[in-house]
Design a protein around this motif. Structure first.
Motif, PDB file in Angstrom:
ATOM      1  N   HIS A 174       0.975   4.235  -2.832  1.00 20.33           N
ATOM      2  CA  HIS A 174       0.518   5.560  -2.493  1.00 20.33           C
ATOM      3  C   HIS A 174       1.761   6.399  -2.892  1.00 20.33           C
ATOM      4  O   HIS A 174       1.678   7.510  -3.529  1.00 20.33           O
ATOM      5  N   MET A 208      -6.975   1.156  -4.458  1.00 13.68           N
ATOM      6  CA  MET A 208      -7.303   2.025  -3.603  1.00 13.68           C
ATOM      7  C   MET A 208      -8.779   1.780  -3.302  1.00 13.68           C
ATOM      8  O   MET A 208      -9.353   1.761  -4.002  1.00 13.68           O
ATOM      9  N   LEU A 209      -9.229   2.079  -1.896  1.00 17.97           N
ATOM     10  CA  LEU A 209     -10.739   1.837  -1.585  1.00 17.97           C
ATOM     11  C   LEU A 209     -11.066   3.362  -1.268  1.00 17.97           C
ATOM     12  O   LEU A 209     -11.924   3.944  -1.822  1.00 17.97           O
ATOM     13  N   ARG A 210     -10.572   3.784  -0.056  1.00 18.65           N
ATOM     14  CA  ARG A 210     -11.111   5.242   0.301  1.00 18.65           C
ATOM     15  C   ARG A 210     -10.377   6.233  -0.544  1.00 18.65           C
ATOM     16  O   ARG A 210     -11.119   7.184  -0.736  1.00 18.65           O
ATOM     17  N   SER A 211      -9.160   6.132  -0.963  1.00 18.49           N
ATOM     18  CA  SER A 211      -8.412   7.257  -1.587  1.00 18.49           C
ATOM     19  C   SER A 211      -8.869   7.395  -3.209  1.00 18.49           C
ATOM     20  O   SER A 211      -8.418   8.252  -3.805  1.00 18.49           O
ATOM     21  N   ARG A 212      -9.659   6.506  -3.661  1.00 18.31           N
ATOM     22  CA  ARG A 212      -9.681   6.388  -5.195  1.00 18.31           C
ATOM     23  C   ARG A 212     -10.236   7.489  -5.634  1.00 18.31           C
ATOM     24  O   ARG A 212      -9.688   8.085  -6.736  1.00 18.31           O
ATOM     25  N   GLU A 213     -11.353   8.170  -5.049  1.00 23.60           N
ATOM     26  CA  GLU A 213     -12.041   9.225  -5.712  1.00 23.60           C
ATOM     27  C   GLU A 213     -11.140  10.509  -5.483  1.00 23.60           C
ATOM     28  O   GLU A 213     -11.088  11.285  -6.729  1.00 23.60           O
ATOM     29  N   SER A 214     -10.431  10.645  -4.539  1.00 19.94           N
ATOM     30  CA  SER A 214      -9.190  11.853  -4.339  1.00 19.94           C
ATOM     31  C   SER A 214      -8.355  11.674  -5.413  1.00 19.94           C
ATOM     32  O   SER A 214      -8.108  12.730  -6.070  1.00 19.94           O
ATOM     33  N   ASN A 254       0.818  -1.337   0.079  1.00 22.19           N
ATOM     34  CA  ASN A 254       0.115  -0.025  -0.007  1.00 22.19           C
ATOM     35  C   ASN A 254       0.694   1.392  -0.080  1.00 22.19           C
ATOM     36  O   ASN A 254       0.461   2.181  -0.434  1.00 22.19           O
TER      37      ASN A 254
END
Ligand SMILES: Nc1ncnc2c1ncn2[C@@H]1O[C@H](COP(=O)(O)OP(=O)(O)OP(=O)(O)O)[C@@H](O)[C@H]1O
Ligand SMILES: [Mg+2]
Lengths: 282, 294, 354
Positions: free
Chosen positions: A13, B100-106, A9
């Motif tokens: 990022h 990504m799950l949560r940050s995909r949109e951003s 992860n």
């Protein structure tokens, strides 16, 4: 799928942050440059932190432009771009809604001929027929006019096909019910078809507005009067002079102002934008 | 091609509805295109006083003209470079964002906006950061021992326009790759994971092959983009230079015809470009038909 | 209110598909006529020709003695309820009901009044401001009915309006439609492929097959005297059993078959006319083995293989008949319960026996 790889992860990022940084970097530099004073650029490399001349640069460009190189005030060029983009967008939307309506809801001689006629426009971008198109517009006295800037661009096979496809998904019975309810074709179009197409229209609006705003070659060809310069082509007038007379802080202020409207459109209407983009390509 | 089963009975209305679109198509598309075809068979003397019919001679001359052949190869390099760079970056970013799950949109939001920037402006932005005297990148490259100068070096100039063109197109490719990735059934990937394939291996053996329709579609779209929509990138920056190094076909049509006023040759070039668009459009549509049938 | 007259009505689709092959039918003012038949028999086509949604290839269509062949649907003063309701998704229920009136230039107050009257009648008043998307299937169905009601047309046309509802709601709406039509006395033409719906709703049934009329009559006439083998097997459930006359003659039933017309070669017997208890009158007797016993609540079905016949036969009995699977037993049939047919023509051979 749940995957537990902390370092994986982290790497992800990292990739994304570098990617985003790369994507943003040119614009960041432009914004920084637009806040500098004229002297900064003579001293070699550009600073990476904002300077204190933002207001000054932006308002100078907004009101006065760069008369030395024949660029009118940015305020006016923005307005021209806006008018052109809106005219192209609304024009494309209206004529393709009407064409799609005709093709889907009527059966008439030469229907297929018209369909192919519209389809052919896909294969003839301005770039491949520059001079003869220019001649037509000149013959029609449309040089240096908003009509000339917009009308030759508003044929749209893509939008027509999108609406055609959407109309085909509207249940057959809706039109029959409307007919029983006493609606003729035009009333059906206005009362039923248009309201049902709102989302598609909005999505396409976003795409077409950006398309219209970003026109470059066409305004370049047919405007010689600075009163009709659009912002995207106006910048070019400044850059051609840039190497001999670098007004980078002013050019970059203009660049920022030119890019802002369509970027804001995308950011605020991201969902519609994505829908518009992916549907028009289907 | 279908209509609704039930259609409105009207003799004249459909023609009236189609009239605006058809009028514009005829006046601003078909007529000019036919003019280009016609002019490609003519030649004007230097003063524009006499016009003679020369048959296919304009085409023949083009293929003997090193300038034109140079434009063809510049276009090929530019199109391939732009497509590969832009699609590569976009695929990497899309595949990563898709994890990504949560940050995909951003992340998506942060990556899609360059779509809105005009090619000409993209060109100016990159031209600026690569500016040999004040640009930030040449400064860094200098430290690394490379003297960047796109004013004199053809390959530097080509790289510059490729960067600018590819940068703007990343958003587009990213969105389509992301959509493609999301339509791959999760169960397939899970099955591979249970079979013990590493994430990297899973990507190349399962995901990438399933993504091939999207990849192929994007390849066509990117080539079209690089060949026809990037006029602004070139015109606002290198103007085809230095020494014709970035003189791609669309730019050359413009320069020869509009600036150089060599109408016959420019028209012949237009006709060749039209043929290319026709071929690309046909490829695209045949392919899309298949995609719809999936 | 209006009468509807169909004379030699024909529809030929492109490619010479004859969907409707010359229909003659008179629908009286205020009558409820049901068009029934198997899928693809042309019911919808016929209805849509009456509505004006489908052009008429040949023949005349009169509504109230006025030839309307070439009129637009809106000019025919009819209202239609569609199978999938065809509600305008972007309009509220009120908007849906009002649209047809608005297009006709009805005054605002009048629209309000009519919409509220119709909504009250159909008990959809609470939903007037909702969009169709936020209604249940049954509520949508009512709105679709409401849209027809408010128009106060001279005829209602229904195309399988209940087929998208679940079984229970279908029965309920069926009753409501019947009551509504009784009250309004509006001429109605109703299409269904469900024979039970047809039997319960119609003042008269029109049984269609392959684009032609097989029989027209009241539900009782059609049930009790089916004019053809097609009607006999299509109407009534479980379907009528068909046995060769020869088979019955072999069972020694000669005397009881004498009254049948000479060209009779098939006999139809409804499942409930094969009885387990012997009646007092003279009757026929057949023997068969119960293959399967099927309890269906208030009644039961026996699947029987008759001795000497390979025709599977269905028998309807009371809920708990004194039989067991595998049992071989006798079944009794009154001569009056026989439906005589001719195999070649498919028609009934004579007018009943009494
Ligand atoms: N537009 C058309 N073109 C050609 N043939 C058609 C068309 N519409 C219907 N048909 C044919 O006409 C016949 C009658 O169709 P219709 O829709 O009236 O049947 P139906 O009795 O309503 O059946 P269902 O119970 O399935 O609705 C069918 O064989 C159908 O295939
Ligand atoms: Mg039907």
């Amino acid at each position: 799928m749940v995957e537990n790889r902390p370092w994986g992860n982290l790497l992800a990022h990292l990739i994304l942050i570098v990617g985003v940084a790369l994507v943003i970097f040119p614009v960041y530099v432009a914004v920084i440059a637009s806040t500098q004073g004229p002297g900064e650029f003579l001293r070699g490399t550009l600073p990476l932190l904002p300077g204190g001349h933002a207001l000054e640069n932006y308002s100078a460009m907004w009101q006065a432009g760069l008369s030395r190189v024949g660029a009118p005030p940015v305020g006016q060029m923005l307005w021209n771009s806006f008018v052109m983009a809106m005219a192209i967008t609304l024009g494309k939307l209206s004529i393709s809604l009407l064409s799609a309506f005709a093709i889907v809801y009527f059966r008439f001689p030469f229907r297929l001929v018209f369909f192919w006629l519209i389809f052919i426009t896909l294969m003839l971008p301005v770039e491949v027929r520059i001079i003869p198109t220019f001649q037509v517009v000149a013959d029609l006295n449309m040089l240096n006019s908003f009509a000339g800037l917009s009308i030759p661009l508003i044929a749209s096979a893509t939008a027509t096909f999108l609406f055609r496809q959407f109309f085909m998904t509207i249940p057959e019975e809706l039109m029959e019910a409307a007919r029983v309810d006493g609606a003729g074709p035009l009333r059906f179009f206005k009362d039923i078809l248009l309201p049902l197409s709102v989302t598609n229209i909005a999505a396409l609006f976003v795409i077409l507005f950006i398309y219209g705003w970003n026109q470059y070659l066409w305004p370049l060809l047919i405007t010689t009067d600075p009163n009709y310069y659009t912002i995207v082509m106006g910048i070019q007038r400044m850059t051609t002079a840039a190497d001999s007379d670098p007004q980078w802080h002013l050019i970059m202020a203009t660049v920022v102002m030119a890019a802002l409207p369509p970027v804001l459109v995308i950011l605020f209407m991201q969902r519609l934008f994505v829908k518009g983009l992916t549907e028009t390509e289907k | 091609m279908q209509t609704k089963q039930m259609t409105f009975p009207s003799r004249w209305l459909p023609y009236a509805l189609l009239a605006p679109q058809v009028a514009i198509t005829l006046v601003f598309f078909l007529w000019p295109a036919s003019q280009a075809l016609y002019q490609s068979l003519l030649r004007q003397d230097a003063f524009g006083l006499r016009t003679t019919f020369v048959g296919l001679d304009n085409f023949a001359r083009l293929f003997d003209d090193p300038g034109y052949l140079n434009a063809v190869s510049a276009t090929a390099v530019f199109a391939v470079g732009t497509t590969l760079l832009s699609m590569g970056m976009a695929l990497l970013l899309a595949a990563t964002v898709n994890r990504m799950l949560r940050s995909r949109e951003s992340y998506t939001t942060l990556l899609v906006w360059p779509y809105a920037i005009a090619p000409a402006i993209a060109g100016v932005l990159w031209w600026f950061i690569f500016n040999p005297s004040i640009g930030i990148v040449p400064y860094i490259l200098e430290i690394l021992g490379y003297r960047w100068n796109h004013r004199t070096s053809g390959s530097d100039a080509m790289l510059l326009v490729i960067f600018a063109a590819a940068w703007k197109q990343i958003s587009y490719n990213f969105l389509f790759f992301l959509a493609g990735l999301q339509s791959i059934p999760q169960s397939l990937i899970e099955a591979a994971a249970i079979d013990g394939a590493s994430p990297f291996k899973r990507f190349w053996t399962i995901v990438f092959p399933l993504l091939s329709p999207t990849t192929f579609f994007l390849m066509v779209v990117n080539v079209v983009y690089a060949m026809f929509d990037t006029f602004g990138v070139i015109h606002a920056t290198t103007q085809g230079g230095p020494a014709q190094a970035t003189n791609i076909l669309v730019y050359k049509v413009y320069a020869d015809g509009f600036v150089g006023l060599n109408l016959g040759s420019s028209a012949a070039q237009s006709v060749i470009l039209m043929a290319i668009v026709v071929v690309l459009t046909v490829i695209q549509f045949r392919f899309i038909e298949r995609r719809v049938n999936y | 209110m209006a009468s509807i007259q169909l004379t030699g009505l024909k529809k030929t689709y492109a490619g010479n598909v004859e969907a409707v092959k010359g229909i003659d039918l008179e629908i009286a003012d205020g009558e409820f006529v049901v068009l029934v038949g198997p899928s693809g028999c042309g019911k919808s086509t016929l209805l849509r020709m009456v509505a004006g949604l489908e052009t008429i290839t040949d023949g005349t269509l009169k509504i109230d003695d006025r030839v309307v062949n070439d009129l637009e649907p809106a000019e025919r003063d009819i209202a239609m309820v569609f199978q999938n309701y065809a509600l305008y998704p972007h309009m509220t229920v009120f908007g849906n009901l009002a649209y047809g009136l608005k297009n006709r230039g009805v005054k605002r107050e009048e629209i309000e009044r009519r919409v509220h009257d119709a909504a009250a009648m159909l008990e959809i008043e609470p939903f007037l401001e909702r969009k169709p998307r936020k209604l249940s299937g049954g509520q949508r169905q009512r709105v679709a009915m409401g849209r027809a009601l408010v128009r106060e047309p001279s005829a209602f046309l229904f195309d399988e309006p209940l087929s998208n509802l679940d079984a229970k709601l279908r029965v309920q709406m069926r009753v409501e439609i019947k009551q509504l039509q009784r009250r309004l006395k509006t001429t109605s033409l109703y299409v269904t492929h469900d024979q039970l719906e047809a039997l319960t709703l119609g003042d008269r049934l029109v049984v269609l097959n392959g684009g032609s009329i097989e029989q027209v009559g009241t539900p009782m006439e059609v049930y009790e005297k089916p004019a053809s083998m097609f009607v006999a097997t299509f109407i009534g459930s479980p379907a009528m059993n068909m046995l060769p006359v020869a088979y019955l003659r072999e069972r020694g039933a000669n005397g009881l078959l004498d009254h049948l017309a000479a060209d009779t070669d098939v006999i139809g017997i409804r499942p409930d006319d094969l009885r387990i208890e012997a009646p007092d009158e003279d009757h026929l007797v057949v023997t068969g083995t119960v293959e399967l016993f099927e309890a269906a609540g208030a009644e039961s079905h026996l699947y029987v293989s008759l001795e000497g016949s390979d025709q599977p036969t269905v028998i309807r009995t009371s809920a708990r008949p004194p039989v067991a699977e595998g049992e071989t037993m006798r079944f009794h049939v009154l001569p009056s319960a026989l439906h005589p047919f001719n195999q070649a023509s498919g028609k009934r051979t004579q007018q009943g026996v009494s």
